[in-house]
Design an enzyme around this catalytic site. Structure first.
Site, mmCIF file in Angstrom:
data_model
loop_
_atom_site.group_PDB
_atom_site.id
_atom_site.type_symbol
_atom_site.label_atom_id
_atom_site.label_comp_id
_atom_site.label_asym_id
_atom_site.label_seq_id
_atom_site.Cartn_x
_atom_site.Cartn_y
_atom_site.Cartn_z
ATOM 1 N N HIS A 99 115.622 66.677 1.110
ATOM 2 C CA HIS A 99 116.518 67.069 0.018
ATOM 3 C C HIS A 99 116.639 68.578 0.014
ATOM 4 O O HIS A 99 115.632 69.296 0.096
ATOM 5 C CB HIS A 99 115.981 66.605 -1.325
ATOM 6 C CG HIS A 99 116.746 67.136 -2.495
ATOM 7 N ND1 HIS A 99 118.116 67.036 -2.596
ATOM 8 C CD2 HIS A 99 116.323 67.791 -3.624
ATOM 9 C CE1 HIS A 99 118.512 67.594 -3.727
ATOM 10 N NE2 HIS A 99 117.446 68.064 -4.370
ATOM 11 N N HIS A 101 119.377 72.065 -1.468
ATOM 12 C CA HIS A 101 120.494 72.504 -2.291
ATOM 13 C C HIS A 101 121.376 73.425 -1.457
ATOM 14 O O HIS A 101 121.804 74.480 -1.922
ATOM 15 C CB HIS A 101 119.987 73.219 -3.547
ATOM 16 C CG HIS A 101 119.379 72.304 -4.552
ATOM 17 N ND1 HIS A 101 119.951 72.043 -5.782
ATOM 18 C CD2 HIS A 101 118.251 71.554 -4.513
ATOM 19 C CE1 HIS A 101 119.195 71.184 -6.453
ATOM 20 N NE2 HIS A 101 118.155 70.881 -5.700
ATOM 21 N N ASP A 124 129.790 62.203 15.129
ATOM 22 C CA ASP A 124 128.661 61.989 16.038
ATOM 23 C C ASP A 124 127.387 61.605 15.291
ATOM 24 O O ASP A 124 126.496 60.967 15.862
ATOM 25 C CB ASP A 124 128.396 63.253 16.868
ATOM 26 C CG ASP A 124 129.398 63.428 17.992
ATOM 27 O OD1 ASP A 124 130.113 62.457 18.306
ATOM 28 O OD2 ASP A 124 129.470 64.540 18.551
ATOM 29 N N HIS A 175 124.505 67.382 -8.107
ATOM 30 C CA HIS A 175 123.154 67.736 -7.716
ATOM 31 C C HIS A 175 123.138 68.282 -6.290
ATOM 32 O O HIS A 175 123.103 69.498 -6.103
ATOM 33 C CB HIS A 175 122.254 66.500 -7.857
ATOM 34 C CG HIS A 175 120.806 66.757 -7.659
ATOM 35 N ND1 HIS A 175 119.826 65.842 -8.016
ATOM 36 C CD2 HIS A 175 120.132 67.816 -7.128
ATOM 37 C CE1 HIS A 175 118.640 66.330 -7.721
ATOM 38 N NE2 HIS A 175 118.799 67.521 -7.178
ATOM 39 N N TYR A 231 138.397 59.711 4.014
ATOM 40 C CA TYR A 231 138.332 60.675 2.938
ATOM 41 C C TYR A 231 137.436 60.180 1.806
ATOM 42 O O TYR A 231 137.423 60.751 0.728
ATOM 43 C CB TYR A 231 139.757 60.953 2.422
ATOM 44 C CG TYR A 231 140.616 61.497 3.528
ATOM 45 C CD1 TYR A 231 140.513 62.831 3.918
ATOM 46 C CD2 TYR A 231 141.492 60.664 4.212
ATOM 47 C CE1 TYR A 231 141.288 63.321 4.966
ATOM 48 C CE2 TYR A 231 142.263 61.153 5.260
ATOM 49 C CZ TYR A 231 142.165 62.482 5.627
ATOM 50 O OH TYR A 231 142.908 62.961 6.662
#
Length: 237
Positions: A99, A101, A124, A175, A231
């Site tokens: 995780h 940011h 890829d 987030h 998209y």
């Protein structure tokens, strides 16, 4: 030093965490990597709030996969520990979780827009757009926020382990990105790629309307979901 997990797993998790700032994926301590030992029923994760430049193997925390309790370690585990645990429990193929940011991926997360497939660099690694979750409800934020963060990712992927392997990452709305892989190292590599394709997508979109390349359109998931799936707006289940 722990006897619950191997020294190799500790070393791998440490090195993956140290690569976060080297790859430009974190400000201060905003990032963490974990690696799981399913046979032992535990995972190893970065402690909360410890700067990368002083982080050592002895600082890593070993957490029970079954109940989230600390098995070994003298520091508090990452605040994102319950999110990691949710992903491990839902998807058996996952061996590591990262995780961060990172700036460009967070931009998509905050805008609640998936990262679209616009070229081979993306395709890829991610067989489809990097999806974005629904926002957490006020109730989910008020109680068990970190666990619920994991659950919105699990719900987004429909608890489908095959899908988790094909698209090894997701954006949590407002987030940031969570990525995963067969081990801690691979999960970190997927975080690096996620940030890179997010940056490329933002630059591409800034140039005006774009269409995905034809060879990407021929991929299986487009035949299944329709061209708009590139998209992040699939036309069928």
């Amino acid at each position: 030093m722990s006897t619950t997990v191997s020294k190799e797993l500790r070393r791998e998790v440490l090195e993956a965490n140290l690569r976060i700032p080297r790859a430009g994926l974190a400000t201060l301590t905003w990032g963490n990597v974990s690696g799981v030992d399913r046979q032992a029923g535990v995972f190893v994760i970065k402690p909360s709030g410890v700067a990368y430049d002083v982080l050592g193997e002895e600082d890593l925390v070993v957490v029970s996969l079954s109940d989230g309790s600390v098995v070994e370690g003298h520091l508090r585990p990452s605040t994102d520990t319950e999110t990691h645990r949710s992903l491990y429990l839902a998807f058996p193929s996952i061996g590591g979780v990262t995780h961060t940011h990172s700036t460009h991926a967070v931009a998509f997360a905050q805008a609640r827009r998936p990262i679209p497939v616009l070229g081979t660099t993306h395709a890829d690694t991610f067989n489809g757009p990097v999806p974005v979750t629904a926002p957490l409800t006020p109730e989910q934020c008020a109680t068990d926020y970190e666990y619920n963060t994991g659950q919105v990712i699990v719900d987004l992927l429909g608890r489908d382990d095959t899908r988790a392997r094909e698209v090894p990452g997701a954006l949590v709305a407002h987030h940031g990105p969570f990525t995963w892989g067969v081990d801690a190292t691979t999960s970190l590599e997927h975080a690096v790629i996620c940030e890179a394709v997010a940056e490329m997508a933002l630059h591409t979109i800034a140039l005006g309307p774009v269409e995905p390349p034809q060879h990407v359109l021929d991929r299986h998931f487009t035949r299944k979901h329709g061209p708009d799936a590139y998209y992040g707006n699939p036309t069928s289940a």
